[in-house]
Design an enzyme around this catalytic site. Structure first.
Site, PDB file in Angstrom:
ATOM      1  N   ASP A 190      21.358  46.317 170.238  1.00  0.00           N
ATOM      2  CA  ASP A 190      22.638  46.065 170.131  1.00  0.00           C
ATOM      3  C   ASP A 190      23.275  47.196 168.917  1.00  0.00           C
ATOM      4  OD1 ASP A 190      21.053  44.973 168.045  1.00  0.00           O
ATOM      5  OD2 ASP A 190      21.797  43.276 168.100  1.00  0.00           O
ATOM      6  N   ASP A 244      20.955  50.334 162.657  1.00  0.00           N
ATOM      7  CA  ASP A 244      21.340  50.112 161.280  1.00  0.00           C
ATOM      8  C   ASP A 244      20.192  50.996 160.442  1.00  0.00           C
ATOM      9  OD1 ASP A 244      22.155  49.034 158.930  1.00  0.00           O
ATOM     10  OD2 ASP A 244      21.264  47.185 159.099  1.00  0.00           O
ATOM     11  N   LYS A 255      25.729  52.436 162.888  1.00  0.00           N
ATOM     12  CA  LYS A 255      26.339  52.339 161.730  1.00  0.00           C
ATOM     13  C   LYS A 255      26.114  53.829 161.125  1.00  0.00           C
ATOM     14  CE  LYS A 255      25.471  47.608 160.478  1.00  0.00           C
ATOM     15  NZ  LYS A 255      25.279  46.590 159.370  1.00  0.00           N
ATOM     16  N   VAL A 295      28.479  43.153 161.163  1.00  0.00           N
ATOM     17  CA  VAL A 295      29.451  42.661 162.321  1.00  0.00           C
ATOM     18  C   VAL A 295      28.742  41.813 163.044  1.00  0.00           C
ATOM     19  CG1 VAL A 295      30.628  44.759 162.566  1.00  0.00           C
ATOM     20  CG2 VAL A 295      28.538  44.628 163.603  1.00  0.00           C
ATOM     21  N   ASP A 353      24.241  38.676 165.878  1.00  0.00           N
ATOM     22  CA  ASP A 353      24.314  37.178 165.128  1.00  0.00           C
ATOM     23  C   ASP A 353      24.267  37.370 163.628  1.00  0.00           C
ATOM     24  OD1 ASP A 353      21.520  38.160 164.832  1.00  0.00           O
ATOM     25  OD2 ASP A 353      21.358  36.235 163.862  1.00  0.00           O
ATOM     26  N   ARG A 392      26.607  34.617 168.476  1.00  0.00           N
ATOM     27  CA  ARG A 392      26.267  35.473 169.466  1.00  0.00           C
ATOM     28  C   ARG A 392      27.222  35.446 170.634  1.00  0.00           C
ATOM     29  NH1 ARG A 392      21.210  37.639 168.404  1.00  0.00           N
ATOM     30  NH2 ARG A 392      19.822  36.618 167.481  1.00  0.00           N
TER      31      ARG A 392
END
Ligand code: IMP
Ligand code: MG
Length: 174
Positions: free
Chosen positions: A91, A94, A122, A144, A150, A156
């Site tokens: 997803d 980070d 990010k 986010v 989530d 979600r």
């Protein structure tokens, strides 16, 4: 931040890129659960070639919004990818801990190639450098939720991606 039509338009582009890149080679897609679920379902339906789908489940957050750095493999069986062309789908990129650990682990299984595809990346200094070959959207360093992402396992199912309100982030709770 991104509504459903915007996400779907972007998926059309990425799916086309992936389809062109893997025209001659059969993909093994590794979906990183649970965050990538909606993304994977929508993306794979746009790729008209034969492929295999495997899932992998890891955890690194433990309900906080900061990564702990320790990546725990919840399913001991890592998919058999020897000689395969692997595409890892996650997803969001980070800190980089999760994808770096997954990539390292899969490399020990001697695949033919490994690429990484993330819906979101990010813009930030990462704890571990990860090269994402396909990126849906680059975003600022904000927390986010939605479209698979989530906060404490909630949100979600939102069909869009939005920034979580700061006061919710700071609330104690489960
Ligand atoms: P990393 O290991 O720090 O790169 O984090 C990767 C995982 O942390 C993702 O697969 C997500 O599950 C979670 N994560 C990181 N940033 C966010 C965010 O902004 N919202 C929701 N989940 C996030
Ligand atoms: Mg999460």
């Amino acid at each position: 931040m991104f509504d459903e039509p915007a996400i779907h338009r972007r998926l059309d582009d990425i799916a086309e890129q992936i389809s062109n890149d893997y025209r001659e080679r059969e993909l093994t897609v590794i979906a990183v659960l649970h965050g990538s679920l909606l993304f994977v379902a929508d993306l794979l339906r746009r790729i008209p070639h034969p492929l295999k789908l495997e899932c992998l489940s890891v955890a690194s957050y433990h309900g906080k919004t900061q990564t702990s750095g320790e990546v725990i493999f919840k399913e001991v069986t890592v998919p058999d990818v020897v000689g395969r062309d692997v595409l890892i789908l996650d997803d969001i990129l980070d800190s980089g801990h999760t994808l770096a650990a997954i990539r390292e682990r899969l490399e020990t299984a001697k695949p033919r190639s490994i690429r990484v595809c993330v819906l979101l990346s990010k813009k930030k200094q990462r704890a571990r450098e990860v090269n994402a070959d396909y990126v849906g959207f680059e975003i600022e360093d904000e927390f986010v939720v939605g479209y698979g992402l989530d906060f404490r396992e909630r949100y979600r199912n939102l069909p869009y991606i939005g920034v979580l309100r700061k006061e919710l982030l700071e609330q104690p709770g489960k």
